[in-house]
Design an enzyme around this catalytic site. Sequence first.
Site, PDB file in Angstrom:
ATOM      1  N   ASP A 561       0.844  -1.198   0.000  1.00 21.14           N
ATOM      2  CA  ASP A 561       0.000   0.000   0.000  1.00 21.14           C
ATOM      3  C   ASP A 561       0.874   1.241   0.000  1.00 21.14           C
ATOM      4  O   ASP A 561       1.841   1.351   0.754  1.00 21.14           O
ATOM      5  CB  ASP A 561      -0.887   0.022   1.248  1.00 21.14           C
ATOM      6  CG  ASP A 561      -1.943  -1.071   1.218  1.00 21.14           C
ATOM      7  OD1 ASP A 561      -2.869  -0.939   0.424  1.00 21.14           O
ATOM      8  OD2 ASP A 561      -1.813  -2.034   1.978  1.00 21.14           O
ATOM      9  N   GLU A 562       0.536   2.178  -0.843  1.00 21.74           N
ATOM     10  CA  GLU A 562       1.262   3.440  -0.896  1.00 21.74           C
ATOM     11  C   GLU A 562       0.412   4.546  -0.261  1.00 21.74           C
ATOM     12  O   GLU A 562      -0.791   4.432  -0.142  1.00 21.74           O
ATOM     13  CB  GLU A 562       1.565   3.823  -2.346  1.00 21.74           C
ATOM     14  CG  GLU A 562       2.446   2.821  -3.084  1.00 21.74           C
ATOM     15  CD  GLU A 562       2.644   3.218  -4.537  1.00 21.74           C
ATOM     16  OE1 GLU A 562       2.951   4.394  -4.785  1.00 21.74           O
ATOM     17  OE2 GLU A 562       2.465   2.365  -5.412  1.00 21.74           O
TER      18      GLU A 562
END
Length: 884
Positions: A561-562
């Site tokens: 996840d960014e």
Amino acid sequence: MYMNKMNKKMLALTIAASLSLLGCEKAPKPAVDTGERINLQAIYSVTQSDINKIAENLAVNYRVVTNIPTDKCDSKVADGACFEVELTFTAKQAIAAKDWTIHFSQIAPIQSFESDDFSVKHLNGDLHLISLKDTFSGFAPGEQKTLNFRAMFWSLAESDVMPNYIVSAPGLEARVIESTKPFIDKESGLEVVPHVEAFTDTNTQFKRSASDNTQWLTSEKLYQRNSRLVEDKLAVIQAIIPTPKSVSIDANSGFADISQGIAVSLGNVKHEEVEAAISRLGKLGVKQSSAGLPLRLSIVSNNDKVIGSYGLTVTDKEISIVGVDANGVFNGLQSLASLVTVGESRLPMLAVDDEPHFAFRGMLVDVARNFHSKEFILKLLDQMAAYKLNKLHLHLGDDEGWRLEIPSLPELTDIGAKRCFDVIEENCLISQLGAGIDDNSSVSGYYSVSDYQEILQAATARHIQVIPSLDMPGHSRASIKAMTARYKKFMALEDEAKAKQFLLEDFEDNTTYSSVQFYGDNTINACLESSYDFVVEVMTQVKKIHADAGQPLTRYHIGADETAGAWLESPACKAFVADNDKGVTQMSELGAYFIERVAGILSDLDIETAGWSDGMEHTRVDNMPAIVQANAWDALFWGGHDKVHQLANRDWQVVISSPDVLYFDFPHEADPKEHGYYWASRHTNTEKVFQFMPDNLPVHAEFWLDRQDNAYVADDTKTPLAAGQKFLGIQGQLWSENVRTDDMVEHKVFPRLLALAERAWHQADWAVPYNYQGAKYSSQSNTFTADLKAMRDSQWYSFASTLGHKEFAKLELAQIDYRLPTVGAIIQAGKLHANIAFPGLTIEYQVNGGNWLTYHDPIAVSGEVNLRSRSTNGLRASRITQVK
């Protein structure tokens, strides 16, 4: 000189952070300039006795006023969507003290407020702070004061409201306000958050917007839905869940007698490979005895069959199970257990030829947001194995918690596994998600090495692979804070090298960003070498833990996840982007670079990479390993099939994780009292999971609706699957942001897990084959014909009856608190008519507050009628509903 400078920098950062969390804007100068200890208590009028009395006597009430946006909503945020809350405080006794504050969790950040007495602001994540205005003049006995506020998005379920509001003042011990402490309802076993006012209005509280066509599920509507069910008792007796590929039953076949038990002959099968399955048969009442019906087990290799395939034959003379491997024999034993009806001593005679549809049949459990016990995980493994699921995705690290002991980095669990009221976060993480002040509460905790290895060994014995996940680079606040605490510890010891060895944040980074969960400090810095040293250290340790437990770590889920907007003002990242040999020329490429580099680290350790689709899609295929698993969690009604197909066309192993149907933290039904988040679905009941066609994602537009129950169109002509491309499997998800107890996890997961297993193992004959040419689907297309629908519905009726008559009793023996359905009912001509989604469960009714009675047939009633269902063992009841 440098160390002194860094120590001063850390001191200033710590003071600023702690005062911000306390609600103060600036640090008192003497604390910074001289290092002297300040008696903060002397600055404030409040005393510890006051804090205790406020906690005991302040009654809090949380009422959602409306989800209809007004001009007071911020038009630049969430497309102007916001909801209004009236938060009321009533004092049972006089409160004269000033200078106290209340910390509370609110899942959507507050935008604006009105109050004569209080101010409120968002701090970080879901944590908010209520402070007293200068005009606050205390509470008279019985006096009520109000804070009205608006927060982004919507509030559509009573479970949105978090418990455990914390009253505090600097220098004093914090207390949880008693009126906000949750309790467990003794009949249902479900958690109740007492300060939430019940939702009553459809338009202002239940609807997301004016175009929301979701229908509040009343007893009357449920009665009509349940009326479709048709029972076939013979089919229930012969049913196996999940459904085998082929079952042969002679019309003249009868039953095999197992009243004397079974006599197991292992043949060439090792006892430890099937011990768990044989043990389960014993728990269901099928004991081992030399005088019992012979049960012959054997392995016969067959390269034309997939892993886990088996044949099962039951006659009046013997039972035979032949697997292509030990896993196949184990699966055959679970099918034998599926034929068992608890309390009966006979089995239907039949022959089964079976193999799994998907190789990956998974279940994710998030133990990071709120911890869930080892005992629960062991129970879950038993049920996963019972229904032939074979992958446990264990989400062990996120913003709110790190749940796995890493012996070389004790701070990860000493600090990252606990939540309490520590604004400096040197002893624990600050209380998020309504955790309260007790770091020994059930929402805190971790698996020791021995705990985790016990889980691994139990999984191995049940032919289940454990895939750990410690989310990164986003969703990493727990590890970031833990490694910052480690930094402080070693800097105090004047060991700068050790202090910076595994540091995950750039202290000079002034970037302002907000993650999806509204954190501004939860993303590992992708430009620090120490970040990658941390990954190597952790993964080396986790690999060893797995190896020592006898289940090698062959696949790890990065998370991937960014956080959009992170690192933009980081000096370390500016320097890296300006000068590197990795091909990174823009800040926007750093997220992909991090994932690619971590994937390379995993490859060096002989570990395969898995991650979530939104992070993985930005990587360059040439920079990724040959084998990559991508969990596709894109909502189908938003065209999610496109991204899924893109990832599959990379020749990646795609695991379907569609939130429309596979997020088990979502509500079972459309009712504000049904627990769960709902960003992609207001109602995901067991029947919907059963309806899923995972091989053909766009076709669901023909019979499913979007999150507001409106029709949608799925255009699959742009990115169809490449010819012959298949998915690796499917996975159910249980995220735990507002799931605080093990019993609630079971309530959310079961019985949906059984339908998940059905769709993972068995390809239904009513499923529409995927069209590799591409097509458009909508409620107007007719690929899923009336005949196919009739076939599906008929099979659902049998499945539902099998759960009610056979499987729920097995779950109860395993002490699984599955969700008991609410009751459908109408009153017609003065008589109560009631039914239930899973025939076999008991229906109870109550008239005008009298005794609860068992419902059998339509009966005359007059007055207020309440309804509930009861478990087969009589120990639990469902949520109570009313029929009008």
